[in-house]
Enzyme design. Structure first.
Site, PDB file in Angstrom:
ATOM      1  N   SER A 112       2.108  -8.032  -2.448  1.00 10.27           N
ATOM      2  CA  SER A 112       1.686  -7.511  -3.744  1.00 10.27           C
ATOM      3  C   SER A 112       0.819  -6.266  -3.620  1.00 10.27           C
ATOM      4  O   SER A 112       1.259  -5.237  -3.143  1.00 10.27           O
ATOM      5  CB  SER A 112       0.976  -8.615  -4.536  1.00 10.27           C
ATOM      6  OG  SER A 112       0.715  -8.198  -5.852  1.00 10.27           O
ATOM      7  N   HIS A 113      -0.436  -6.357  -4.033  1.00 10.42           N
ATOM      8  CA  HIS A 113      -1.354  -5.222  -4.098  1.00 10.42           C
ATOM      9  C   HIS A 113      -2.133  -5.026  -2.798  1.00 10.42           C
ATOM     10  O   HIS A 113      -2.974  -4.141  -2.714  1.00 10.42           O
ATOM     11  CB  HIS A 113      -2.347  -5.432  -5.244  1.00 10.42           C
ATOM     12  CG  HIS A 113      -3.093  -6.732  -5.120  1.00 10.42           C
ATOM     13  ND1 HIS A 113      -2.471  -7.945  -5.299  1.00 10.42           N
ATOM     14  CD2 HIS A 113      -4.387  -7.009  -4.832  1.00 10.42           C
ATOM     15  CE1 HIS A 113      -3.365  -8.918  -5.120  1.00 10.42           C
ATOM     16  NE2 HIS A 113      -4.532  -8.377  -4.836  1.00 10.42           N
ATOM     17  N   ASP A 276       1.557  -1.534  -8.595  1.00  9.83           N
ATOM     18  CA  ASP A 276       1.112  -1.961  -7.269  1.00  9.83           C
ATOM     19  C   ASP A 276       2.282  -1.995  -6.296  1.00  9.83           C
ATOM     20  O   ASP A 276       3.367  -1.481  -6.583  1.00  9.83           O
ATOM     21  CB  ASP A 276       0.422  -3.325  -7.351  1.00  9.83           C
ATOM     22  CG  ASP A 276       1.388  -4.441  -7.693  1.00  9.83           C
ATOM     23  OD1 ASP A 276       2.430  -4.157  -8.332  1.00  9.83           O
ATOM     24  OD2 ASP A 276       1.125  -5.604  -7.329  1.00  9.83           O
ATOM     25  N   ASP A 278       4.505  -4.219  -5.177  1.00  8.57           N
ATOM     26  CA  ASP A 278       5.812  -4.785  -5.530  1.00  8.57           C
ATOM     27  C   ASP A 278       6.185  -4.573  -6.988  1.00  8.57           C
ATOM     28  O   ASP A 278       7.192  -5.099  -7.451  1.00  8.57           O
ATOM     29  CB  ASP A 278       5.861  -6.276  -5.186  1.00  8.57           C
ATOM     30  CG  ASP A 278       4.877  -7.103  -5.999  1.00  8.57           C
ATOM     31  OD1 ASP A 278       3.811  -6.588  -6.361  1.00  8.57           O
ATOM     32  OD2 ASP A 278       5.165  -8.282  -6.270  1.00  8.57           O
ATOM     33  N   ASP A 280       4.656  -5.426  -9.932  1.00 12.32           N
ATOM     34  CA  ASP A 280       4.399  -6.359 -11.032  1.00 12.32           C
ATOM     35  C   ASP A 280       3.058  -6.125 -11.723  1.00 12.32           C
ATOM     36  O   ASP A 280       2.816  -6.663 -12.797  1.00 12.32           O
ATOM     37  CB  ASP A 280       4.515  -7.819 -10.563  1.00 12.32           C
ATOM     38  CG  ASP A 280       3.554  -8.199  -9.452  1.00 12.32           C
ATOM     39  OD1 ASP A 280       2.773  -7.342  -9.014  1.00 12.32           O
ATOM     40  OD2 ASP A 280       3.599  -9.368  -9.017  1.00 12.32           O
ATOM     41  N   ARG A 281       2.177  -5.302 -11.153  1.00 11.23           N
ATOM     42  CA  ARG A 281       0.897  -5.000 -11.792  1.00 11.23           C
ATOM     43  C   ARG A 281       0.917  -3.594 -12.387  1.00 11.23           C
ATOM     44  O   ARG A 281       1.717  -2.757 -11.985  1.00 11.23           O
ATOM     45  CB  ARG A 281      -0.255  -5.117 -10.786  1.00 11.23           C
ATOM     46  CG  ARG A 281      -0.400  -6.507 -10.215  1.00 11.23           C
ATOM     47  CD  ARG A 281      -1.622  -6.617  -9.333  1.00 11.23           C
ATOM     48  NE  ARG A 281      -1.717  -7.969  -8.767  1.00 11.23           N
ATOM     49  CZ  ARG A 281      -2.845  -8.576  -8.460  1.00 11.23           C
ATOM     50  NH1 ARG A 281      -4.000  -7.962  -8.664  1.00 11.23           N
ATOM     51  NH2 ARG A 281      -2.846  -9.784  -7.944  1.00 11.23           N
ATOM     52  N   LYS A 375       5.259 -11.122 -13.863  1.00 13.02           N
ATOM     53  CA  LYS A 375       4.635  -9.997 -14.546  1.00 13.02           C
ATOM     54  C   LYS A 375       5.420  -8.732 -14.232  1.00 13.02           C
ATOM     55  O   LYS A 375       6.154  -8.694 -13.254  1.00 13.02           O
ATOM     56  CB  LYS A 375       3.167  -9.867 -14.177  1.00 13.02           C
ATOM     57  CG  LYS A 375       2.812  -9.954 -12.702  1.00 13.02           C
ATOM     58  CD  LYS A 375       1.301  -9.956 -12.548  1.00 13.02           C
ATOM     59  CE  LYS A 375       0.888 -10.172 -11.089  1.00 13.02           C
ATOM     60  NZ  LYS A 375       0.911 -11.592 -10.699  1.00 13.02           N
TER      61      LYS A 375
END
Length: 539
Positions: A112-113, A276, A278, A280-281, A375
């Site tokens: 992720s982030h 981010d 991937d 999703d943010r 998300k």
């Protein structure tokens, strides 16, 4: 040729709320990935005859891991694997592809982030047929299996060429290489008024999107520049890199500093956004103006009618307990369903599947809707663009009018990083024990009204989850304490501060929350136990 490999268990493969995340140096150990993947296959009763999706955010070790997973899947009798071209696929797209193809499950290789590279982090999300992350009951079975695994199956074969679209064979398993960007674009075109957003850009509206050298760079260039007509230089850092070009791909005021500086300059564009690692943010910015994720969720919920896919109404909205209460006031005004869940996107999925909610969000820059079960960063940015196109108002004007209508939740997250795990756990355990004695006590200008653990009882499956501790004050302020499950270096204590105001709407956030931050350290005994006199990161 099918090969069965003897192996030794690792005991640290317990999944968090967003899958398994480890330092790259750990994930690349001999048989580490293979053990985890085989443990998943074993825990779910095998994958013979099934269809899975596979992709990643392009970080270090993704290419190697994807080849290993494909060969293991073939060796375990999987029927078909749908893979993103070059092995790339954003997390939102993975959910879309899984749902569209009615696949049995899938893997998204991402942390992720978190930073990438050989000295960064690696991660695996395991998705189930519903399109979202696996429930705790399944992840617990996977963990138990990982502690006892003795062997795994893998196909000895050349690596698969993932550059060419179309189908090919790996042993008896069919591999379909797809263009994930086209899949995602087709979904967005059904949700938003692209013609209205094109007119917005054609009118001179300026925009900048920072992909942070992560997976959504090519998505953003296709959507914002090629389709919607934004200027070619509107999308920056759009080439995915294994180490994200040395950037920390977390779209917040600290790690997206170049974007923030641009948006606070005298020649700032009308709107800025970022994703981010991937995809999703998201982060939303106006000219010299930042929209908190909590406010963003509340504002999009209040303006849902401007987005074509939702114009006929929405079922309800949900937020994580740590997210500010801003959206609760909108839900009450709209007379729609409202839910508060633990941190972790999987807790929204039952509410979506049972038609209880349409929108949902977390304070950690995650916003989404029931179009998928993850998300979705670009979805959030397109939502704002659609509302701006429909109203003709700026990001700041939309937000300030929202505060005038509903009041403002001054909100901030304080992260205390790198705490010894045992110290962090004892801090939380002891605080929980002290909570009943806090009620009625005064800390400066704040008097405790209520203090207890946050316990969520799922209205669909009846499960119960405890996630964090909340202190409520008589003036409607709150402090939320929880340990993060997304770090890979020690424990991170996250403390969320919220102060609700209906009159003081234009004050400095840090100033408004300064005393509450001091109170949070006092109540939690943070300095005494960790030695930290202030937070390591403010967002």
């Amino acid at each position: 040729m099918l090969k069965t490999v003897r192996t030794t268990p690792y005991t640290d493969q317990k999944m968090g709320t967003a899958g398994l995340r480890k330092k790259s140096t750990i994930a690349t150990q001999e048989n580490y990935l293979e053990n985890f993947v085989q443990s998943i296959f074993n825990a779910v009763g095998g994958v013979k005859g099934q269809t899975f999706i596979l992709g990643g955010d392009g970080r270090y070790f993704n290419k190697t891991a994807i080849q290993k997973i494909m060969k293991m899947s073939a060796a375990n009798g999987m029927k078909k694997m749908i893979v993103g071209q070059y092995g790339l696929m954003s997390t939102p797209t993975s959910s879309r592809v899984l749902l569209k193809n009615k696949a049995d499950g899938g893997f998204v290789l991402t942390a992720s982030h978190n930073p990438g590279g050989i000295n960064g982090d690696f991660g695996i999300k395991y998705a189930v047929a519903s399109g979202g992350q696996c429930p705790t009951s399944v992840s617990d079975k996977i963990y138990e299996n990982s502690k006892n695994i003795q062997e795994y199956k893998i196909l000895e074969a050349p690596d698969v060429d993932l550059s060419c679209l179309g189908t090919q064979k790996l042993g008896d398993m069919e591999i379909e290489v797809i263009d994930p960007i086209t899949e995602y674009v087709q979904m967005m075109e059904k949700i938003f008024d692209f013609a209205a957003i094109r007119r917005l850009f054609a009118s001179g509206f300026t925009f900048i999107f920072d992909a942070m050298n992560a997976v959504t760079g090519p998505y953003a260039r296709r959507i914002f520049v090629d389709i919607l007509g934004a200027a070619p230089d509107s999308v920056v850092n759009d080439v995915p890199m294994e180490d994200f070009g040395g950037l920390h791909p977390d779209p917040n005021l600290i790690y997206a500093k170049p974007l923030v500086e641009k948006m606070y300059s005298d020649n700032a564009p009308d709107m800025g956004g970022a994703n981010d690692g991937d995809g999703d943010r998201n982060m939303i910015l106006g000219k010299k103006f930042f929209v908190t994720p909590s406010d963003s969720l509340a504002i999009l919920t209040d303006n849902y009618k401007y987005i074509p896919a939702y114009k006929n109404g929405i079922y309800g909205v949900a937020k994580s307990a740590a997210t500010s209460t801003a959206v609760s006031r909108v839900a009450k005004a709209l007379n729609i369903g409202y839910y508060e869940v633990p941190t972790g996107w999987k807790y929204f999925c039952n509410l979506m599947d049972s038609n209880r909610i349409t929108f949902c969000g977390e304070e950690s820059f995650g916003t989404g809707s029931c179009h998928i079960r993850e998300k979705d960063g670009i979805w959030a940015i397109l939502s704002w663009l659609n509302v701006i196109a429909a109203t003709g108002k700026s990001v700041e004007q939309i937000t300030r009018e929202h505060w005038q209508k509903y009041g403002r939740s001054y909100y901030m997250r304080n992260d205390y990083d790198g705490i010894d795990v045992n110290v962090a756990n004892k801090l939380m355990d002891d605080l929980e024990q002290r909570m009943p004695s806090l009620v009625g006590k005064k800390f400066g200008n704040f008097t405790v009204k209520e203090a207890n653990p946050f316990i969520y009882n799922d209205p669909v499956d009846g499960s119960s989850t405890k996630n964090g501790l909340i202190v409520y004050f008589t003036d409607n302020s709150r402090i939320v304490y929880r340990l993060s499950g997304t770090g890979t270096n020690g424990a991170t204590l996250r403390v969320y501060l919220e102060r609700y105001e209906t009159k003081q709407l234009d004050e400095d956030v840090e100033k408004m929350l300064e005393e509450l931050a001091d109170v949070s350290r006092q109540i939690g005994e943070i300095t005494e136990r960790t030695g930290k006199v202030k937070a390591d990161l403010l967002t």
